[in-house]
Design a protein around this motif. Structure first.
Motif, short mmCIF file in Angstrom:
data_model
loop_
_atom_site.label_atom_id
_atom_site.label_comp_id
_atom_site.label_asym_id
_atom_site.label_seq_id
_atom_site.Cartn_x
_atom_site.Cartn_y
_atom_site.Cartn_z
N LEU A 153 0.85 -1.19 0.00
CA LEU A 153 0.00 0.00 0.00
C LEU A 153 0.88 1.24 0.00
O LEU A 153 1.61 1.49 0.96
CB LEU A 153 -0.91 -0.01 1.23
N LYS A 167 -6.99 2.31 2.58
CA LYS A 167 -6.40 1.13 1.97
C LYS A 167 -6.20 0.00 2.98
O LYS A 167 -6.47 -1.17 2.70
CB LYS A 167 -5.05 1.49 1.33
N SER A 231 -1.58 -1.22 -4.23
CA SER A 231 -2.55 -0.13 -4.29
C SER A 231 -1.77 1.17 -4.15
O SER A 231 -1.09 1.39 -3.15
CB SER A 231 -3.58 -0.26 -3.17
N TYR A 253 -3.00 -4.32 -9.71
CA TYR A 253 -2.78 -2.91 -9.41
C TYR A 253 -4.11 -2.19 -9.24
O TYR A 253 -5.06 -2.41 -9.99
CB TYR A 253 -2.00 -2.23 -10.54
N SER A 254 -4.15 -1.33 -8.26
CA SER A 254 -5.21 -0.36 -8.13
C SER A 254 -4.54 1.00 -8.12
O SER A 254 -3.69 1.28 -7.27
CB SER A 254 -6.00 -0.57 -6.83
N GLU A 465 -11.72 1.74 -5.99
CA GLU A 465 -11.71 1.44 -4.57
C GLU A 465 -12.99 2.02 -3.97
O GLU A 465 -13.72 2.75 -4.62
CB GLU A 465 -10.46 2.01 -3.91
N PHE A 473 -10.58 -6.11 -5.88
CA PHE A 473 -9.12 -5.98 -5.86
C PHE A 473 -8.50 -6.81 -4.74
O PHE A 473 -7.51 -7.50 -4.95
CB PHE A 473 -8.75 -4.50 -5.69
N TYR A 474 -9.09 -6.76 -3.57
CA TYR A 474 -8.47 -7.35 -2.39
C TYR A 474 -8.82 -8.83 -2.17
O TYR A 474 -8.34 -9.43 -1.21
CB TYR A 474 -8.83 -6.56 -1.13
#
Length: 497
Positions: A153, A167, A231, A253-254, A465, A473-474
């Motif tokens: 992060l 995050k 992220s 990737y974010s 997000e 994403f997670y």
């Protein structure tokens, strides 16, 4: 507020302990209001990243975090939220000291940070569930959501504490472990977050903080093969470099990147509210906001009235000490960034724009101040209309028709946010759906609902997000197929009798 102490030295937080860099290197953290050194910070490098990733990997693969019950895991998030609430005044003070953001604004950010943890705890309980698909009486197929692994992060220096928690909260809530690499210009509240997490008693290695520079610590985190997620919130060029640096390891990737967001004001807009929103949108957070409405497009028929209203308010915006509750605009984060913004004012003049600035009291000349500034006679091809300045600078342009407003608003590489002011609701929807932006506000200032997705189009980012959208994403979606009938299986290589 000034009664709070700050640490004389900030260490990394790795595997449940506060530790120094192996190299012993440190860097100075500078107060943007006085340009005096606040404290020193341990400078992390590849070795500290390796240690943090190893700890996070061990905690994910063999620790209790991923396998404990959901309720037990989420109890830690609620405890972190409670501890943030208890330390809210201290967090606001540290944030203002470190960043120059007015204390009136950082107080709200501390409250929002606690809400991030509670929100994602609730979201996991209510929304993180799979689906089942039955095919006749032969099969049942169902989905489950699993944590991905180790999340890297990387957070920016504008509103750092809120963005760090935004995050960390979903990463932890979904069962991942993480390494936070905060911006080197704003380490204080990241350190406070580590203290809070430590007090909450999270298992060792679940949450780690490595301080340092993007070119060393950040690059090592991105390139590490045992990190599955990155992220990043920050500048577009840096985001592009991050993707290149981690390409060999096929990470997710974010990316929430830069913005040059338009605010479009039609002649039938609620005039006073539109003026208020325009001023708030560019000058709050010292203009250091990715979603700032830095390009104003005002319909020609009301140009003089609207510009006069802006210029009338400009000298009354309170510029000063970020610890003063009356301050509306404080100093920019760092001398380097201040000089960058001031250089854009020179560029504006060289391009033919008129630069109209507010007032910075002479007593504050040691700080990194840029007065609230309006650029007039701007055309959309100018650099000041195309490039992200990231300061309290508003570029004003004109339009005649709805079609022209849309064309000008979209004529930029960014696409993060946009704002539309009109009382014609049909036009509002037409224009909103025509703007190339991840988010559009109609007749509203920048307000955030944690349930909605946050992110941009074009050069402003990749992915979303916020809300349940962060789960894409997670988490890893796994499909499990179960045969419940006796459907014949094709026979290959059957022996002849």
């Amino acid at each position: 507020m000034s009664s709070f102490a700050h640490p004389e030295h900030v260490q990394h937080y790795i595997n449940g302990q506060f530790v120094e860099s192996a190299s012993g290197k440190r860097f100075e953290n500078v107060n943007p209001f006085t340009n005096k050194v606040i404290n020193t910070v341990a400078e992390g490098d590849k070795e500290e990243i390796d240690r943090a990733v190893k700890a996070a990997r061990e905690a994910f693969d063999h620790g209790p975090w991923r396998t404990m019950s959901v309720n037990e895991r989420l109890s830690y998030l609620y405890k972190i939220a409670d501890l943030i609430d208890q330390a809210a005044d201290e967090i606001a003070y540290l944030e203002s000291l470190d960043t120059g953001l007015p204390i009136k604004q950082t107080q709200k950010q501390a409250a929002r940070a606690a809400e991030n943890f509670r929100f994602y705890a609730e979201m996991v309980k209510s929304r993180l569930h799979g689906e089942a698909y039955q095919k006749d009486n032969d099969f049942i197929n169902y989905t489950i959501y699993k944590p991905v692994g180790v999340a890297g992060l990387i957070t920016p220096w504008n509103a750092p504490f809120m963005l760090e928690t935004w995050k960390v909260a979903p990463a932890l809530a979904t069962g991942n472990t993480c390494i936070l690499k905060p911006a080197e210009w704003s380490p204080l509240t990241a350190h406070k977050l580590a203290e809070i997490v430590n007090e909450a008693g999270l298992p060792s290695g679940v949450f780690n903080v490595v301080h340092g520079f993007g070119e060393t610590a950040g690059a090592s985190l991105v390139a590490h093969p045992d990190v599955q997620l990155i992220s990043f919130t920050g500048e577009t060029v840096t985001g592009s470099e991050i993707i290149k640096n981690g390409a060999d390891t096929l990470k997710r990737y974010s990316m929430e990147l830069g913005g040059k967001s338009p605010i479009i004001v039609f002649e039938d807009a609620d005039f006073e509210r539109a003026v208020d929103a325009c001023i708030f949108g560019i000058f709050s957070f010292n203009g250091e906001r990715c979603t700032a409405n830095s390009r104003l497009f005002v319909q020609s028929s009301i140009k003089e009235q609207f510009i006069d209203a802006l210029l009338e308010r400009l000298p009354h915006i309170v510029v000063g000490d970020p610890m003063d509750s009356n301050t509306e605009v404080g100093p920019l984060i760092h001398r380097v960034h201040q000089q960058r913004v001031l250089e854009y004012l020179k560029i504006a003049e060289s391009e033919g724009a008129e630069v109209v600035s507010g007032h910075v009291p002479i007593a504050y000349r040691d700080g990194n101040f840029v007065p609230p500034t309006v650029l007039l006679n701007v055309t959309n091809e100018m650099r000041v209309a195309q490039e992200e300045i990231f300061g309290p600078v508003l570029a004003v342009m004109l339009f005649d028709t709805e079609e022209e407003a849309i064309r000008l608003a979209n004529d930029v590489k960014y696409g993060l946010a946009s704002y539309i002011w009109t009382n014609d609701i049909k036009r509002a929807h037409r224009v909103a759906q025509s703007i190339e932006a991840g988010m559009t506000w109609i007749n509203s200032q920048n307000v955030r609902d944690l349930r909605i997705p946050f992110g941009g189009a074009k050069y402003s980012g990749i992915g979303r997000e916020g809300g349940h959208y962060a789960f894409e994403f997670y988490t890893e979606t796994q499909v499990i197929h179960v045969a419940i009938g006796d459907t014949p299986i094709p026979k290959f290589g059957k022996l002849k009798v």
